[in-house]
Scaffold this motif. Structure first.
Motif, PDB file in Angstrom:
ATOM      1  N   ASP A 323      33.869  53.852  52.419  1.00 51.39           N
ATOM      2  CA  ASP A 323      34.912  52.936  51.963  1.00 51.39           C
ATOM      3  C   ASP A 323      35.364  53.309  50.556  1.00 51.39           C
ATOM      4  O   ASP A 323      34.549  53.534  49.655  1.00 51.39           O
ATOM      5  CB  ASP A 323      34.399  51.491  51.969  1.00 51.39           C
ATOM      6  N   VAL A 324      36.666  53.354  50.378  1.00 49.25           N
ATOM      7  CA  VAL A 324      37.277  53.640  49.075  1.00 49.25           C
ATOM      8  C   VAL A 324      37.817  52.335  48.511  1.00 49.25           C
ATOM      9  O   VAL A 324      38.549  51.600  49.191  1.00 49.25           O
ATOM     10  CB  VAL A 324      38.414  54.672  49.236  1.00 49.25           C
ATOM     11  N   ARG A 325      37.451  52.036  47.287  1.00 47.65           N
ATOM     12  CA  ARG A 325      37.878  50.780  46.664  1.00 47.65           C
ATOM     13  C   ARG A 325      39.364  50.833  46.283  1.00 47.65           C
ATOM     14  O   ARG A 325      39.840  51.826  45.722  1.00 47.65           O
ATOM     15  CB  ARG A 325      37.029  50.483  45.425  1.00 47.65           C
ATOM     16  N   ILE A 326      40.072  49.746  46.566  1.00 40.10           N
ATOM     17  CA  ILE A 326      41.424  49.531  46.054  1.00 40.10           C
ATOM     18  C   ILE A 326      41.268  48.700  44.788  1.00 40.10           C
ATOM     19  O   ILE A 326      40.708  47.597  44.844  1.00 40.10           O
ATOM     20  CB  ILE A 326      42.298  48.783  47.063  1.00 40.10           C
ATOM     21  N   PRO A 327      41.710  49.197  43.628  1.00 40.02           N
ATOM     22  CA  PRO A 327      41.479  48.436  42.393  1.00 40.02           C
ATOM     23  C   PRO A 327      42.135  47.066  42.452  1.00 40.02           C
ATOM     24  O   PRO A 327      43.266  46.928  42.944  1.00 40.02           O
ATOM     25  CB  PRO A 327      42.123  49.318  41.313  1.00 40.02           C
ATOM     26  N   PRO A 328      41.436  46.023  41.999  1.00 42.67           N
ATOM     27  CA  PRO A 328      42.026  44.677  42.008  1.00 42.67           C
ATOM     28  C   PRO A 328      43.231  44.610  41.083  1.00 42.67           C
ATOM     29  O   PRO A 328      43.257  45.237  40.021  1.00 42.67           O
ATOM     30  CB  PRO A 328      40.884  43.785  41.504  1.00 42.67           C
ATOM     31  N   PHE A 329      44.249  43.869  41.517  1.00 44.32           N
ATOM     32  CA  PHE A 329      45.444  43.735  40.680  1.00 44.32           C
ATOM     33  C   PHE A 329      46.012  42.342  40.826  1.00 44.32           C
ATOM     34  O   PHE A 329      45.832  41.659  41.843  1.00 44.32           O
ATOM     35  CB  PHE A 329      46.497  44.797  41.032  1.00 44.32           C
ATOM     36  N   SER A 330      46.715  41.917  39.782  1.00 46.50           N
ATOM     37  CA  SER A 330      47.301  40.580  39.743  1.00 46.50           C
ATOM     38  C   SER A 330      48.690  40.584  40.348  1.00 46.50           C
ATOM     39  O   SER A 330      49.426  41.570  40.261  1.00 46.50           O
ATOM     40  CB  SER A 330      47.384  40.077  38.297  1.00 46.50           C
ATOM     41  N   LEU A 331      49.043  39.463  40.945  1.00 42.68           N
ATOM     42  CA  LEU A 331      50.403  39.204  41.407  1.00 42.68           C
ATOM     43  C   LEU A 331      50.958  38.104  40.510  1.00 42.68           C
ATOM     44  O   LEU A 331      50.544  36.951  40.616  1.00 42.68           O
ATOM     45  CB  LEU A 331      50.399  38.766  42.867  1.00 42.68           C
ATOM     46  N   GLU A 332      51.849  38.476  39.614  1.00 38.53           N
ATOM     47  CA  GLU A 332      52.393  37.518  38.647  1.00 38.53           C
ATOM     48  C   GLU A 332      53.901  37.430  38.823  1.00 38.53           C
ATOM     49  O   GLU A 332      54.582  38.444  38.931  1.00 38.53           O
ATOM     50  CB  GLU A 332      52.077  37.958  37.211  1.00 38.53           C
TER      51      GLU A 332
END
Length: 346
Positions: A323-332
């Motif tokens: 599994d390859v991590r998708i970096p967490p990101f904000s939805l603003e």
């Protein structure tokens, strides 16, 4: 024309170079294939310039994309905050009760809004969407979304600059609407008032502000979220975002993306899980020869903000997975939700 055995090479240092790159670098020249009745021939379309290690490229700069190989031209720059989880921050003593959370500090990084030469779009469509920049349609439009073909965002390090003596070196329906030839300038293409007006009017929907990056087992994932606006539906507000993702194989092993697993948290308190095969209907293979795949997708929430994170399931040639991590990101959402985007009508 390059001698046999010297056709495919890159005069600039880059982690990956396609052996099937659209543009051939030959003795500092940019060479492209042309289909003629007598067969396919090679023609010189420009001369490479020195890569800028410092500063930014100006409006009108011609370039070859160092990863996808297409020809393009710079419209204007964006200054984004790059949150790179591969960069280890300085080790500081943790306060009592800390749980080792990784703080990622952003650094300023330059991206560019560019036009893609339409002659190259068919050759890159399996590796990068050429209709990736989308807008919400107006309220009275039956379509939910529409795209501007051949519009892209390009990182500073993706640009291999070149110059050309052609007055219309890039084929795109917006080229002559946005740019004019001015031989007294360098580069010799300057912005028309229509480009400046379009940029100003659509700034909230075009703006690139945050970029997130993380690498797992030599697979680097870069995510760029964009706020698209808000629409009313059944007496509630629906907020829309577009996100662009690039996967790059930084190693030598051939791998294939098989599954995606997303977690989407909304400020309204909901947590959604999305699983599925591949991405945008594809299961791309990432190899040393063709290491990258880029696509865009959309998400909507009934709240003005949220977060997304997840993983991609990657398969090796021996059938094993990781599994390859998708970096967490904000939805603003934008604080001032302005009028609906105007597209590229004039």
């Amino acid at each position: 024309m390059c001698a046999s055995g010297q056709s495919w090479f890159n005069t600039y240092t880059h982690t990956h170079t396609y052996t099937q790159m659209l543009g051939i670098v030959c003795n500092g020249m940019v060479v492209f294939g042309r289909n003629r009745p007598e067969g396919k021939i090679l023609e010189t379309v420009g001369v490479f310039e020195a890569v800028k290690q410092h500063g930014k490229y100006e409006t009108g700069q011609l370039f070859l994309h160092s990863v996808f190989g297409y020809r393009g031209i710079v419209l204007f720059p964006w200054h984004a905050r790059l949150y790179d989880r591969d960069i280890t921050p300085p080790i500081k003593p943790e306060p009592p009760g800390a749980h080792g959370s990784k703080e990622v500090k952003g650094k300023t990084h330059t991206y560019y809004q560019v036009l893609i030469d339409t002659r190259d779009c068919p050759h890159i469509s399996q590796r990068s969407q050429t209709e990736a920049v989308t807008f919400l349609a107006n309220h009275d439009d039956s379509r939910a979304l529409y795209a501007i073909p051949g519009l892209d965002y390009v990182s500073h390090e993706d640009i291999l600059p070149y110059n050309s003596t052609e007055q219309v070196p890039i084929q795109h329906e917006l080229f002559e609407r946005f740019l004019m030839y001015n031989p007294a300038k360098s580069p010799p293409f300057t912005a028309r008032d229509t480009l400046k007006a379009w940029q100003e009017k659509n700034h909230p929907w075009l703006e690139l502000s945050d970029v997130h990056r993380e690498t797992t087992e030599n697979i680097r994932v870069t995510v760029i979220p964009f706020y698209m606006g808000m629409r009313e539906a059944q007496n509630s507000h629906v907020y829309w975002w577009r996100y662009c993702i690039r996967l790059e194989n930084m190693g030598n092993e051939v791998v294939q993306l098989r599954e995606r697993h997303w977690r989407i948290f909304s400020l309204s308190g909901t947590l959604e899980t999305v699983r599925g095969r591949g991405v945008v209907g594809r299961e791309p293979v990432l190899s040393k020869e063709q290491p990258a795949f880029q696509y865009s997708s959309h998400v909507s929430l009934q709240a003005p903000s949220g977060h997304m994170w997840g993983t991609f399931r990657i398969e090796r040639t021996d059938g094993s997975h990781f599994d390859v991590r998708i970096p967490p990101f904000s939805l603003e959402s934008n604080k001032d939700d302005k009028a609906p985007p105007a597209g590229y009508t004039f």
